[in-house]
Design a protein around this motif. Structure first.
Motif, PDB file in Angstrom:
ATOM      1  N   TYR A 133       4.485  21.263  78.701  1.00 60.59           N
ATOM      2  CA  TYR A 133       4.743  22.008  77.454  1.00 60.59           C
ATOM      3  C   TYR A 133       5.946  21.445  76.712  1.00 60.59           C
ATOM      4  O   TYR A 133       5.892  21.193  75.507  1.00 60.59           O
ATOM      5  CB  TYR A 133       4.952  23.488  77.770  1.00 60.59           C
ATOM      6  CG  TYR A 133       5.288  24.330  76.558  1.00 60.59           C
ATOM      7  CD1 TYR A 133       4.323  24.625  75.602  1.00 60.59           C
ATOM      8  CD2 TYR A 133       6.585  24.821  76.369  1.00 60.59           C
ATOM      9  CE1 TYR A 133       4.628  25.391  74.489  1.00 60.59           C
ATOM     10  CE2 TYR A 133       6.909  25.586  75.250  1.00 60.59           C
ATOM     11  CZ  TYR A 133       5.914  25.870  74.314  1.00 60.59           C
ATOM     12  OH  TYR A 133       6.227  26.613  73.208  1.00 60.59           O
ATOM     13  N   GLN A 134       7.061  21.255  77.422  1.00 62.65           N
ATOM     14  CA  GLN A 134       8.275  20.743  76.781  1.00 62.65           C
ATOM     15  C   GLN A 134       8.063  19.310  76.285  1.00 62.65           C
ATOM     16  O   GLN A 134       8.526  18.948  75.200  1.00 62.65           O
ATOM     17  CB  GLN A 134       9.452  20.801  77.758  1.00 62.65           C
ATOM     18  CG  GLN A 134       9.865  22.213  78.153  1.00 62.65           C
ATOM     19  CD  GLN A 134      10.348  23.022  76.958  1.00 62.65           C
ATOM     20  OE1 GLN A 134      10.958  22.476  76.035  1.00 62.65           O
ATOM     21  NE2 GLN A 134      10.085  24.328  76.982  1.00 62.65           N
ATOM     22  N   ASN A 135       7.359  18.494  77.081  1.00 65.45           N
ATOM     23  CA  ASN A 135       7.065  17.120  76.641  1.00 65.45           C
ATOM     24  C   ASN A 135       6.275  17.134  75.340  1.00 65.45           C
ATOM     25  O   ASN A 135       6.572  16.389  74.401  1.00 65.45           O
ATOM     26  CB  ASN A 135       6.236  16.374  77.698  1.00 65.45           C
ATOM     27  CG  ASN A 135       6.895  16.326  79.049  1.00 65.45           C
ATOM     28  OD1 ASN A 135       7.237  17.353  79.628  1.00 65.45           O
ATOM     29  ND2 ASN A 135       7.061  15.120  79.575  1.00 65.45           N
ATOM     30  N   ASP A 136       5.258  17.998  75.292  1.00 59.92           N
ATOM     31  CA  ASP A 136       4.349  18.003  74.154  1.00 59.92           C
ATOM     32  C   ASP A 136       4.995  18.516  72.873  1.00 59.92           C
ATOM     33  O   ASP A 136       4.514  18.225  71.772  1.00 59.92           O
ATOM     34  CB  ASP A 136       3.108  18.840  74.482  1.00 59.92           C
ATOM     35  CG  ASP A 136       2.167  18.129  75.450  1.00 59.92           C
ATOM     36  OD1 ASP A 136       2.426  16.947  75.746  1.00 59.92           O
ATOM     37  OD2 ASP A 136       1.193  18.754  75.908  1.00 59.92           O
ATOM     38  N   LEU A 137       6.075  19.288  72.988  1.00 56.68           N
ATOM     39  CA  LEU A 137       6.790  19.710  71.791  1.00 56.68           C
ATOM     40  C   LEU A 137       7.296  18.499  71.019  1.00 56.68           C
ATOM     41  O   LEU A 137       7.384  18.515  69.783  1.00 56.68           O
ATOM     42  CB  LEU A 137       7.970  20.616  72.167  1.00 56.68           C
ATOM     43  CG  LEU A 137       7.622  22.008  72.704  1.00 56.68           C
ATOM     44  CD1 LEU A 137       8.892  22.766  73.094  1.00 56.68           C
ATOM     45  CD2 LEU A 137       6.810  22.806  71.681  1.00 56.68           C
ATOM     46  N   VAL A 138       7.631  17.446  71.749  1.00 55.54           N
ATOM     47  CA  VAL A 138       8.082  16.199  71.123  1.00 55.54           C
ATOM     48  C   VAL A 138       6.905  15.281  70.811  1.00 55.54           C
ATOM     49  O   VAL A 138       6.852  14.637  69.748  1.00 55.54           O
ATOM     50  CB  VAL A 138       9.082  15.464  72.046  1.00 55.54           C
ATOM     51  CG1 VAL A 138       9.508  14.137  71.444  1.00 55.54           C
ATOM     52  CG2 VAL A 138      10.288  16.347  72.322  1.00 55.54           C
ATOM     53  N   THR A 139       5.937  15.226  71.721  1.00 55.51           N
ATOM     54  CA  THR A 139       4.838  14.279  71.592  1.00 55.51           C
ATOM     55  C   THR A 139       3.818  14.698  70.535  1.00 55.51           C
ATOM     56  O   THR A 139       3.292  13.858  69.792  1.00 55.51           O
ATOM     57  CB  THR A 139       4.121  14.120  72.949  1.00 55.51           C
ATOM     58  OG1 THR A 139       5.075  13.791  73.952  1.00 55.51           O
ATOM     59  CG2 THR A 139       3.057  13.040  72.891  1.00 55.51           C
ATOM     60  N   ARG A 140       3.521  15.984  70.463  1.00 55.43           N
ATOM     61  CA  ARG A 140       2.460  16.477  69.576  1.00 55.43           C
ATOM     62  C   ARG A 140       2.638  16.017  68.124  1.00 55.43           C
ATOM     63  O   ARG A 140       1.690  15.492  67.520  1.00 55.43           O
ATOM     64  CB  ARG A 140       2.391  18.008  69.660  1.00 55.43           C
ATOM     65  CG  ARG A 140       1.169  18.606  68.974  1.00 55.43           C
ATOM     66  CD  ARG A 140       1.232  20.137  69.033  1.00 55.43           C
ATOM     67  NE  ARG A 140       1.359  20.611  70.395  1.00 55.43           N
ATOM     68  CZ  ARG A 140       0.336  20.933  71.170  1.00 55.43           C
ATOM     69  NH1 ARG A 140      -0.888  20.855  70.696  1.00 55.43           N
ATOM     70  NH2 ARG A 140       0.531  21.366  72.403  1.00 55.43           N
ATOM     71  N   PRO A 141       3.825  16.191  67.513  1.00 49.96           N
ATOM     72  CA  PRO A 141       3.975  15.766  66.111  1.00 49.96           C
ATOM     73  C   PRO A 141       3.743  14.266  65.908  1.00 49.96           C
ATOM     74  O   PRO A 141       3.264  13.840  64.861  1.00 49.96           O
ATOM     75  CB  PRO A 141       5.425  16.140  65.781  1.00 49.96           C
ATOM     76  CG  PRO A 141       5.788  17.208  66.755  1.00 49.96           C
ATOM     77  CD  PRO A 141       5.055  16.846  68.005  1.00 49.96           C
ATOM     78  N   LEU A 142       4.077  13.466  66.918  1.00 46.82           N
ATOM     79  CA  LEU A 142       3.891  12.022  66.804  1.00 46.82           C
ATOM     80  C   LEU A 142       2.417  11.656  66.698  1.00 46.82           C
ATOM     81  O   LEU A 142       2.033  10.777  65.915  1.00 46.82           O
ATOM     82  CB  LEU A 142       4.518  11.310  68.009  1.00 46.82           C
ATOM     83  CG  LEU A 142       6.033  11.481  68.193  1.00 46.82           C
ATOM     84  CD1 LEU A 142       6.476  10.794  69.476  1.00 46.82           C
ATOM     85  CD2 LEU A 142       6.788  10.924  66.998  1.00 46.82           C
ATOM     86  N   TYR A 143       1.585  12.329  67.492  1.00 42.43           N
ATOM     87  CA  TYR A 143       0.160  12.008  67.501  1.00 42.43           C
ATOM     88  C   TYR A 143      -0.591  12.673  66.352  1.00 42.43           C
ATOM     89  O   TYR A 143      -1.447  12.062  65.722  1.00 42.43           O
ATOM     90  CB  TYR A 143      -0.463  12.396  68.846  1.00 42.43           C
ATOM     91  CG  TYR A 143      -0.201  11.373  69.916  1.00 42.43           C
ATOM     92  CD1 TYR A 143      -1.027  10.275  70.065  1.00 42.43           C
ATOM     93  CD2 TYR A 143       0.902  11.477  70.759  1.00 42.43           C
ATOM     94  CE1 TYR A 143      -0.782   9.313  71.033  1.00 42.43           C
ATOM     95  CE2 TYR A 143       1.169  10.528  71.732  1.00 42.43           C
ATOM     96  CZ  TYR A 143       0.317   9.445  71.856  1.00 42.43           C
ATOM     97  OH  TYR A 143       0.571   8.487  72.798  1.00 42.43           O
TER      98      TYR A 143
END
Length: 476
Positions: free
Chosen positions: A243-253
């Motif tokens: 979850y914490q990783n995806d908070l950063v990763t999601r906007p990039l993708y």
């Protein structure tokens, strides 16, 4: 001046180095372990004549006499890799021919575009993408050894999973677990089952029907687990381990332009159709005609040429892509020959039969399920040292297949235990390039992957132990 102390990290040696160390160790053992041999007789199985051990005929052999010295030294150690490659020439040639053919097929991009097109069309169907894509990936792993081909798909599926409300871990489960579970449930995988059967002397894939059942069960359980995980995350995103990783990763993708029109052409359809047809012919040839590596290799070569012609490659491009494909599989081909070098030293020192006789006496009387479970555990351990499926087959089958003869366990069960042990261990091994590539693209650390996949690993291992015992019980 203050001395700078460097902290050296311990790491496993390169697979080639490891095998050469084992060759040296085996040579040392020829000076320690008593030499001996069994009597052998020629037997015919499914039209193929092979040499088989006669149980109860083991006898000691002198280490040295006036005519020969069985103790292996430096000259024999240095000659072993060359002799091993010569002895394994048929398997090495098979790997290179199939690798070259796939070099042409993969260069067309038809398989990648086919999977991407499928994902795009099912985008609005949400959860259905999981079972359909995993079945395709698993079938690819089971039939032709699909693995590295999924690396270009990681970024696309991560974006797709985000758009559907899932997490990045779901994308890794779909692609990596999907293909790797195909290796666990291999049916006609030329780099796993077929090589192991070839080295073990098993002709014609006699338990192919059981392998299909195994593939269905392993794939079904993996799909159910992935769908459970995906639904759980979608209902409550904070339950995602990343979850914490995806908070950063999601906007990039989601910020990238992934909506470009994908053209899945008639040529792509013809290539994939030809690929499916060849797989069907291979299954028919194995079952009805007893085809072996020569016939299967010829079919894959024909498929590669067909793909090159359909995609309008020039003869030069086809040749270059064939060479490039061979290059991708040189590692696997050479490791097979090097591993055979271990057997050359052991055979020349006549200690193989001594080892087999010891193991046979120790394991004699064990029920089938106990023997195959021990073999499964053995391969779990060996895979950490030799993650290559073809390398492990070349390393272990020459010793373990005759052991099965002595214990009364059919050789196909020995192959099955190897296949399960290798495939399952690579789910949790930190040395797998395909897994590490996906985790890096998704910005997921290996510890997070383990926390998720270990929940499934135990279930799959128990199923594998059961199927290995069944394989030993039903015969060939």
């Amino acid at each position: 001046m203050e001395a700078i102390k460097k902290k050296h990290k311990w790491s496993l040696p390169h697979s080639y180095s490891l095998i050469f160390f084992i060759i040296i160790l085996m040579a040392v053992l020829t000076w320690i372990i008593p030499s001996g041999e069994f009597e052998r007789q020629e037997v015919t199985i499914d039209g193929m004549t092979k040499s088989a051990i006669v149980p109860g005929t083991y006898h000691a052999v002198p280490k040295s006499d006036a005519d020969s010295d069985l103790r292996q030294g430096i000259p024999q150690i240095l000659a072993a890799p060359m002799e091993g490659i010569i002895n394994a020439a048929d398997v090495v040639a098979f790997v290179l021919i199939v690798g070259g053919a796939f070099g042409i097929i993969l260069q067309t991009g038809a398989i990648d575009r086919g999977l991407m097109a499928l994902a795009g069309r099912l985008k609005n169907k949400g959860i259905l993408i999981i079972p359909i894509t995993m079945v395709i990936c698993s079938l690819g792993g089971s039939t032709f050894g699909m693995s590295e081909e999924i690396i270009p798909l990681y970024a696309i599926f991560i974006s797709l999973m985000f758009a559907l409300g899932f997490d990045s871990m779901t994308a890794i489960l779909i692609l990596f677990l999907g293909t790797q579970i195909g290796y666990v449930g291999s049916t006609t995988n030329p780099f796993s089952v077929l090589i192991a059967q070839g080295v073990a002397g098993v002709q014609g894939n006699p338990q192919l029907w059981l392998r299909f059942i195994e593939w269905i069960v392993f794939t079904g359980v993996s799909i159910a687990f992935t769908m459970w995980y995906a639904n759980r995350v979608k209902k409550n995103p904070e339950k995602s381990i990343v979850y914490q990783n995806d908070l950063v990763t999601r906007p990039l993708y989601l910020g990238e332009e992934n909506g470009k029109e994908l053209v899945f052409s008639l040529r792509d359809k013809l290539i994939i159709g030809g690929f499916i047809a060849v797989l069907g012919i291979i299954v028919w040839g194995i079952l009805a005609k007893g085809w072996y590596m020569t016939e299967i290799g010829a079919l894959f070569l024909a498929l590669g040429l067909f793909a090159g012609i359909i995609s309008r490659m020039s003869q030069k491009e086809m040749a270059e892509n064939f060479v490039k494909g061979c290059g991708e599989f040189v590692y696997a081909a050479v490791i097979i020959g090097l591993a055979r070098g271990i057997l050359v030293i052991a055979e020349n020192g006549k200690i193989i039969d001594t080892i087999l006789n010891f193991l046979a006496n120790m394991l004699q009387g064990l029920p089938n399920y106990a023997f195959t479970t021990i073999m499964l555990l053995v391969h779990n351990v060996i895979t950490f040292l030799v993650p290559s499926s073809s390398g492990e087959a070349a390393l272990t089958m020459p010793v373990l297949a005759p052991l099965g003869d002595l214990i009364g366990i059919n050789r196909e069960a020995i192959v099955t235990a190897y296949q399960f042990g290798n495939g399952l261990t690579n789910l949790i091994s930190p040395t797998g390039g395909v897994l590490l590539a996906g985790l890096a693209i998704a910005r997921i650390n290996f510890g997070q992957w383990l926390k998720v996949v270990l929940k499934l690993f135990g279930i799959l291992w128990i199923i594998a132990a059961i199927f290995a015992a069944i394989s030993a019980s039903v015969g060939m």
